[in-house]
Design a protein around this motif. Structure first.
Motif, PDB file in Angstrom:
ATOM      1  N   HIS A 109     -45.996 -11.199   9.501  1.00  8.72           N
ATOM      2  CA  HIS A 109     -46.733 -11.008   8.251  1.00  8.72           C
ATOM      3  C   HIS A 109     -45.791 -11.233   7.068  1.00  8.72           C
ATOM      4  O   HIS A 109     -44.731 -10.623   6.978  1.00  8.72           O
ATOM      5  CB  HIS A 109     -47.301  -9.578   8.223  1.00  8.72           C
ATOM      6  N   ARG A 110     -46.156 -12.137   6.184  1.00  6.26           N
ATOM      7  CA  ARG A 110     -45.350 -12.441   4.996  1.00  6.26           C
ATOM      8  C   ARG A 110     -43.887 -12.696   5.373  1.00  6.26           C
ATOM      9  O   ARG A 110     -42.969 -12.042   4.870  1.00  6.26           O
ATOM     10  CB  ARG A 110     -45.442 -11.298   3.989  1.00  6.26           C
ATOM     11  N   VAL A 111     -43.689 -13.671   6.209  1.00  3.34           N
ATOM     12  CA  VAL A 111     -42.351 -13.949   6.744  1.00  3.34           C
ATOM     13  C   VAL A 111     -41.410 -14.402   5.633  1.00  3.34           C
ATOM     14  O   VAL A 111     -40.250 -13.975   5.573  1.00  3.34           O
ATOM     15  CB  VAL A 111     -42.430 -14.999   7.864  1.00  3.34           C
ATOM     16  N   ARG A 112     -41.888 -15.279   4.723  1.00  4.70           N
ATOM     17  CA  ARG A 112     -41.020 -15.761   3.639  1.00  4.70           C
ATOM     18  C   ARG A 112     -40.525 -14.594   2.793  1.00  4.70           C
ATOM     19  O   ARG A 112     -39.336 -14.481   2.490  1.00  4.70           O
ATOM     20  CB  ARG A 112     -41.772 -16.749   2.743  1.00  4.70           C
ATOM     21  N   GLU A 113     -41.447 -13.729   2.403  1.00  2.00           N
ATOM     22  CA  GLU A 113     -41.076 -12.583   1.573  1.00  2.00           C
ATOM     23  C   GLU A 113     -40.129 -11.643   2.316  1.00  2.00           C
ATOM     24  O   GLU A 113     -39.201 -11.078   1.719  1.00  2.00           O
ATOM     25  CB  GLU A 113     -42.323 -11.823   1.131  1.00  2.00           C
ATOM     26  N   TYR A 114     -40.361 -11.498   3.611  1.00  2.00           N
ATOM     27  CA  TYR A 114     -39.494 -10.622   4.420  1.00  2.00           C
ATOM     28  C   TYR A 114     -38.062 -11.150   4.436  1.00  2.00           C
ATOM     29  O   TYR A 114     -37.102 -10.388   4.239  1.00  2.00           O
ATOM     30  CB  TYR A 114     -40.046 -10.535   5.837  1.00  2.00           C
ATOM     31  N   MET A 115     -37.907 -12.443   4.661  1.00  2.00           N
ATOM     32  CA  MET A 115     -36.566 -13.023   4.738  1.00  2.00           C
ATOM     33  C   MET A 115     -35.870 -12.986   3.380  1.00  2.00           C
ATOM     34  O   MET A 115     -34.656 -12.753   3.293  1.00  2.00           O
ATOM     35  CB  MET A 115     -36.644 -14.453   5.278  1.00  2.00           C
ATOM     36  N   ILE A 116     -36.620 -13.201   2.313  1.00  4.23           N
ATOM     37  CA  ILE A 116     -36.041 -13.069   0.964  1.00  4.23           C
ATOM     38  C   ILE A 116     -35.532 -11.650   0.755  1.00  4.23           C
ATOM     39  O   ILE A 116     -34.425 -11.422   0.235  1.00  4.23           O
ATOM     40  CB  ILE A 116     -37.089 -13.447  -0.107  1.00  4.23           C
ATOM     41  N   THR A 117     -36.325 -10.674   1.169  1.00  4.39           N
ATOM     42  CA  THR A 117     -35.941  -9.265   1.001  1.00  4.39           C
ATOM     43  C   THR A 117     -34.687  -8.940   1.800  1.00  4.39           C
ATOM     44  O   THR A 117     -33.782  -8.244   1.310  1.00  4.39           O
ATOM     45  CB  THR A 117     -37.101  -8.357   1.442  1.00  4.39           C
ATOM     46  N   MET A 118     -34.613  -9.431   3.030  1.00  4.62           N
ATOM     47  CA  MET A 118     -33.425  -9.188   3.860  1.00  4.62           C
ATOM     48  C   MET A 118     -32.172  -9.762   3.208  1.00  4.62           C
ATOM     49  O   MET A 118     -31.110  -9.115   3.185  1.00  4.62           O
ATOM     50  CB  MET A 118     -33.630  -9.800   5.250  1.00  4.62           C
ATOM     51  N   LEU A 119     -32.268 -10.971   2.667  1.00  2.00           N
ATOM     52  CA  LEU A 119     -31.091 -11.606   2.072  1.00  2.00           C
ATOM     53  C   LEU A 119     -30.694 -10.930   0.763  1.00  2.00           C
ATOM     54  O   LEU A 119     -29.498 -10.781   0.467  1.00  2.00           O
ATOM     55  CB  LEU A 119     -31.371 -13.092   1.846  1.00  2.00           C
ATOM     56  N   MET A 120     -31.666 -10.503  -0.028  1.00  3.65           N
ATOM     57  CA  MET A 120     -31.329  -9.759  -1.250  1.00  3.65           C
ATOM     58  C   MET A 120     -30.669  -8.428  -0.915  1.00  3.65           C
ATOM     59  O   MET A 120     -29.728  -7.999  -1.602  1.00  3.65           O
ATOM     60  CB  MET A 120     -32.593  -9.524  -2.070  1.00  3.65           C
ATOM     61  N   MET A 144     -29.610  -2.902  -4.214  1.00  5.41           N
ATOM     62  CA  MET A 144     -29.781  -2.605  -2.787  1.00  5.41           C
ATOM     63  C   MET A 144     -30.978  -1.687  -2.544  1.00  5.41           C
ATOM     64  O   MET A 144     -31.640  -1.771  -1.506  1.00  5.41           O
ATOM     65  CB  MET A 144     -28.497  -1.952  -2.292  1.00  5.41           C
ATOM     66  N   LEU A 145     -31.284  -0.818  -3.494  1.00  6.53           N
ATOM     67  CA  LEU A 145     -32.341   0.173  -3.321  1.00  6.53           C
ATOM     68  C   LEU A 145     -33.715  -0.478  -3.195  1.00  6.53           C
ATOM     69  O   LEU A 145     -34.527  -0.099  -2.331  1.00  6.53           O
ATOM     70  CB  LEU A 145     -32.310   1.137  -4.514  1.00  6.53           C
ATOM     71  N   ILE A 146     -33.997  -1.470  -4.019  1.00  5.80           N
ATOM     72  CA  ILE A 146     -35.346  -2.042  -4.075  1.00  5.80           C
ATOM     73  C   ILE A 146     -35.706  -2.797  -2.793  1.00  5.80           C
ATOM     74  O   ILE A 146     -36.791  -2.590  -2.232  1.00  5.80           O
ATOM     75  CB  ILE A 146     -35.483  -2.935  -5.326  1.00  5.80           C
ATOM     76  N   PRO A 147     -34.858  -3.700  -2.270  1.00  3.92           N
ATOM     77  CA  PRO A 147     -35.236  -4.386  -1.034  1.00  3.92           C
ATOM     78  C   PRO A 147     -35.466  -3.452   0.147  1.00  3.92           C
ATOM     79  O   PRO A 147     -36.383  -3.681   0.948  1.00  3.92           O
ATOM     80  CB  PRO A 147     -34.050  -5.325  -0.773  1.00  3.92           C
ATOM     81  N   MET A 148     -34.657  -2.393   0.266  1.00  2.00           N
ATOM     82  CA  MET A 148     -34.865  -1.476   1.383  1.00  2.00           C
ATOM     83  C   MET A 148     -36.194  -0.741   1.242  1.00  2.00           C
ATOM     84  O   MET A 148     -36.920  -0.552   2.236  1.00  2.00           O
ATOM     85  CB  MET A 148     -33.705  -0.480   1.478  1.00  2.00           C
ATOM     86  N   ALA A 149     -36.541  -0.334   0.021  1.00  5.37           N
ATOM     87  CA  ALA A 149     -37.837   0.302  -0.197  1.00  5.37           C
ATOM     88  C   ALA A 149     -38.976  -0.654   0.149  1.00  5.37           C
ATOM     89  O   ALA A 149     -39.999  -0.250   0.724  1.00  5.37           O
ATOM     90  CB  ALA A 149     -37.951   0.782  -1.640  1.00  5.37           C
ATOM     91  N   LEU A 150     -38.800  -1.945  -0.175  1.00  3.08           N
ATOM     92  CA  LEU A 150     -39.828  -2.928   0.171  1.00  3.08           C
ATOM     93  C   LEU A 150     -39.930  -3.131   1.679  1.00  3.08           C
ATOM     94  O   LEU A 150     -41.043  -3.257   2.221  1.00  3.08           O
ATOM     95  CB  LEU A 150     -39.516  -4.266  -0.516  1.00  3.08           C
ATOM     96  N   LEU A 151     -38.806  -3.186   2.357  1.00  4.21           N
ATOM     97  CA  LEU A 151     -38.840  -3.341   3.816  1.00  4.21           C
ATOM     98  C   LEU A 151     -39.641  -2.215   4.463  1.00  4.21           C
ATOM     99  O   LEU A 151     -40.441  -2.449   5.376  1.00  4.21           O
ATOM    100  CB  LEU A 151     -37.418  -3.360   4.386  1.00  4.21           C
ATOM    101  N   ILE A 152     -39.409  -1.004   3.985  1.00  5.44           N
ATOM    102  CA  ILE A 152     -40.129   0.140   4.553  1.00  5.44           C
ATOM    103  C   ILE A 152     -41.590   0.112   4.129  1.00  5.44           C
ATOM    104  O   ILE A 152     -42.504   0.283   4.953  1.00  5.44           O
ATOM    105  CB  ILE A 152     -39.472   1.467   4.109  1.00  5.44           C
ATOM    106  N   GLY A 153     -41.845  -0.114   2.840  1.00  4.93           N
ATOM    107  CA  GLY A 153     -43.190   0.023   2.296  1.00  4.93           C
ATOM    108  C   GLY A 153     -44.137  -1.100   2.654  1.00  4.93           C
ATOM    109  O   GLY A 153     -45.355  -0.895   2.690  1.00  4.93           O
ATOM    110  N   VAL A 154     -43.623  -2.316   2.902  1.00  5.93           N
ATOM    111  CA  VAL A 154     -44.485  -3.464   3.193  1.00  5.93           C
ATOM    112  C   VAL A 154     -44.564  -3.745   4.691  1.00  5.93           C
ATOM    113  O   VAL A 154     -45.645  -4.022   5.218  1.00  5.93           O
ATOM    114  CB  VAL A 154     -44.000  -4.714   2.435  1.00  5.93           C
TER     115      VAL A 154
END
Length: 527
Positions: A109-120, A144-154
């Motif tokens: 699900h939303r693979v592009r956004e996921y990979m962007i979040t991991m790299l950020m 660092m705080l925002i991408p981790m929150a997105l990984l958990i929340g999305v």
């Protein structure tokens, strides 16, 4: 390598990868995966080149990059690494690469956004470890705080939004306290010298009054204690781990928790040594409580991820215990525990992810007998279980032994209690492994030749999955063993876990000069 900005390169390569995926709107999910993997591999390769070129005999910072950025405010672009940060950087690049590989098929699900979040997230993590200017450090800390929150929340589980908000608010509260401390430190140094600077090494030369040290130490300490996390600041961690996707749990346990210990070593002890001495008894008590509390709560967890999460609370208590022992054994032990925990707990979350992908549940009671049809998996799980409980010859033993020894030298009662609690680690980890790998699988009839089963009147257990998946049928006897991709994520961690347990001196050689400087204001005990 002279003149090449290797620290900037390894920090920003993931960001470049994220930008490529972002500005390639027609990129397929598979293309996004390959770009992310390529960027993380380049960063990993650069970190290994940096590690190979690091001079373990030299003191001070190496691979330094510095130029004035905002001279009117005393802000500079200042990167550099010592033996503490260089190992944490390699750990970060390795675990990010492993996390991307582990997410290859599990994230659809939303693979592009996921990979962007991991790299950020990777750029944020690396920036924290290389920054030697507090302005830069704070930027990367917040990035660092925002991408981790997105990984958990999305991409998390059922209660992902609650866990993401809780993680965000806890960490943000600590960040704001640290910001207040940074401003106070900046102003105090300016009043002393007339120089405006946020350079960490320059600020360490300041002469700060006792009351100032006590208050600003507390501001920094609470921010880092939340990240460790120490008891009683730990309550965000189990929710975040349980709801995060597997790669999110890997990076959260393997890297983000280490930033708390890193911050204490980089800022609290060198900047506020007088306050550190007076705060030490309180922190040692909190560390011992955390060690006991984490072990006891892990012992009663029915959920695999929660068990590993609470074990982290217990293990990270050894980190703060070792740091505030103020001696060589404790400091070495704290760093080895951080590195070992990064390897072992990340591997345990990967192991949980393997069977979660097959059974769609994390309840320990739904598994059993995996050693029969998943022998390779059971071998990996057994190795990391024994490493987590501190079996000699594996990485977990070395760090906990040194931390306990350091605590025993500084405060005998704390060392004795920490030593006794190690027994609980063996209890809950072996209990988990026995049930998952060896106990009779749910739905499997008792062995007709087992007289104990007959006497107990044992009945087949229901073969149902977790409630979070609507009670899907789960039969562990049908699970296939680890795939080649899953084995690739676990094998490097297994090798490093054994290497650190058998030959910890290799890692300690990198740490020696940096930890000597940390211990110098406290008498350099044991160095």
């Amino acid at each position: 390598m002279d003149g090449f900005p290797i620290l900037s390169a390894l920090t920003y390569v993931p960001l470049v990868g994220a930008a490529i995926i972002f500005f390639w709107p027609k990129a397929s999910p598979q293309a996004a995966r390959w770009v992310a993997l390529g960027a993380s591999l380049v960063s990993l390769a650069l970190s290994l080149v940096m590690l190979a070129g690091f001079d373990t005999s030299a003191s001070g910072m190496q691979f330094v990059e510095r130029f004035e950025w905002l001279p009117a405010l005393g802000v500079s672009y200042h990167f550099g690494v010592d033996g503490i940060s260089v190992l944490l950087i390699v750990l970060s690049t390795l675990l990010t690469t492993i996390g991307i590989v582990a997410s290859w098929s599990s994230i659809q699900h939303r693979v592009r956004e996921y990979m962007i979040t991991m790299l950020m997230l990777e750029t944020g993590m690396l920036g924290v470890f290389v920054s030697l200017d507090l302005f830069l450090f704070y930027i990367f800390w917040e990035v660092m705080l925002i991408p981790m929150a997105l990984l958990i929340g999305v991409w998390g589980s059922a209660n992902r939004v609650y866990a993401a908000v809780k993680f965000f608010l806890y960490t943000l509260a600590g960040s704001l306290l640290m910001l207040v401390g940074i401003i106070a430190l900046y102003q105090s140094y300016f009043e002393q010298t007339g120089i405006r600077t946020l350079d960490v090494l320059q600020l360490q030369q300041g002469n700060y009054g006792y009351t100032f040290q006590m208050w600003v130490f507390a501001a920094f300490f609470i921010a880092f204690a939340i990240k460790v996390p120490m008891w009683p600041f730990h309550t965000w961690l189990p929710d975040a781990h349980v709801e995060a996707p597997t790669a999110g749990s890997v990076l959260l346990a393997g890297v983000l928790l280490k930033m708390g210990g890193y911050g204490l070593l980089r800022f609290n002890l060198p900047l506020f040594p007088d306050a550190a001495r007076d705060w030490a008894p309180v922190i040692i008590v909190l560390s011992v409580i955390g060690i006991i509390y984490g072990a006891l709560v892990a012992l009663v967890q029915p959920d695999l991820k929660k068990l590993v999460a609470y074990s982290s609370v217990s293990h990270m208590g050894f980190v703060t215990l070792g740091i505030f022992a103020f001696n060589a054994q404790g400091l070495y032990g704290a760093m080895i525990v951080m590195l070992s925990h990064g390897l072992v707990t990340s591997a345990l979350f990967l192991c949980v992810g393997v069977i979660y992908d097959r059974g769609h549940t994390r309840l320990i009671s739904r598994f059993g007998g995996l050693a029969t049809n998943m022998p390779v998996y059971a071998s990996f799980l057994g190795l990391f279980t024994f490493a987590s409980l501190g079996l000699p010859g594996l990485s977990g033993f070395v760090g906990e032994f040194l931390s306990i020894l350091g605590a025993f030298r500084a405060e005998r009662a704390a060392g004795v209690i920490a030593f006794l609690v190690v027994i609980f680690s063996a209890w809950y980890m072996l209990w988990m492994y026995q049930r998952v790998a060896w106990q009779r699988a749910p739905g499997e009839p008792p062995d007709a030749n087992d007289p104990e089963a007959k006497l107990a009147g044992d009945e087949p257990r229901p073969v149902m999955g977790g409630a979070e998946h609507g009670g899907d049928v789960v039969d562990p006897r049908t699970f296939r063993d680890v795939t080649w991709r899953e084995a690739m994520t676990l094998a490097p961690l297994a090798v490093l876990t054994i290497w650190m347990g058998v030959y910890p001196q290799w890692f300690m050689n990198f740490l020696r000069t940096a930890l000597e400087l940390v211990a110098k204001p406290f008498g350099g005990i044991g160095f």
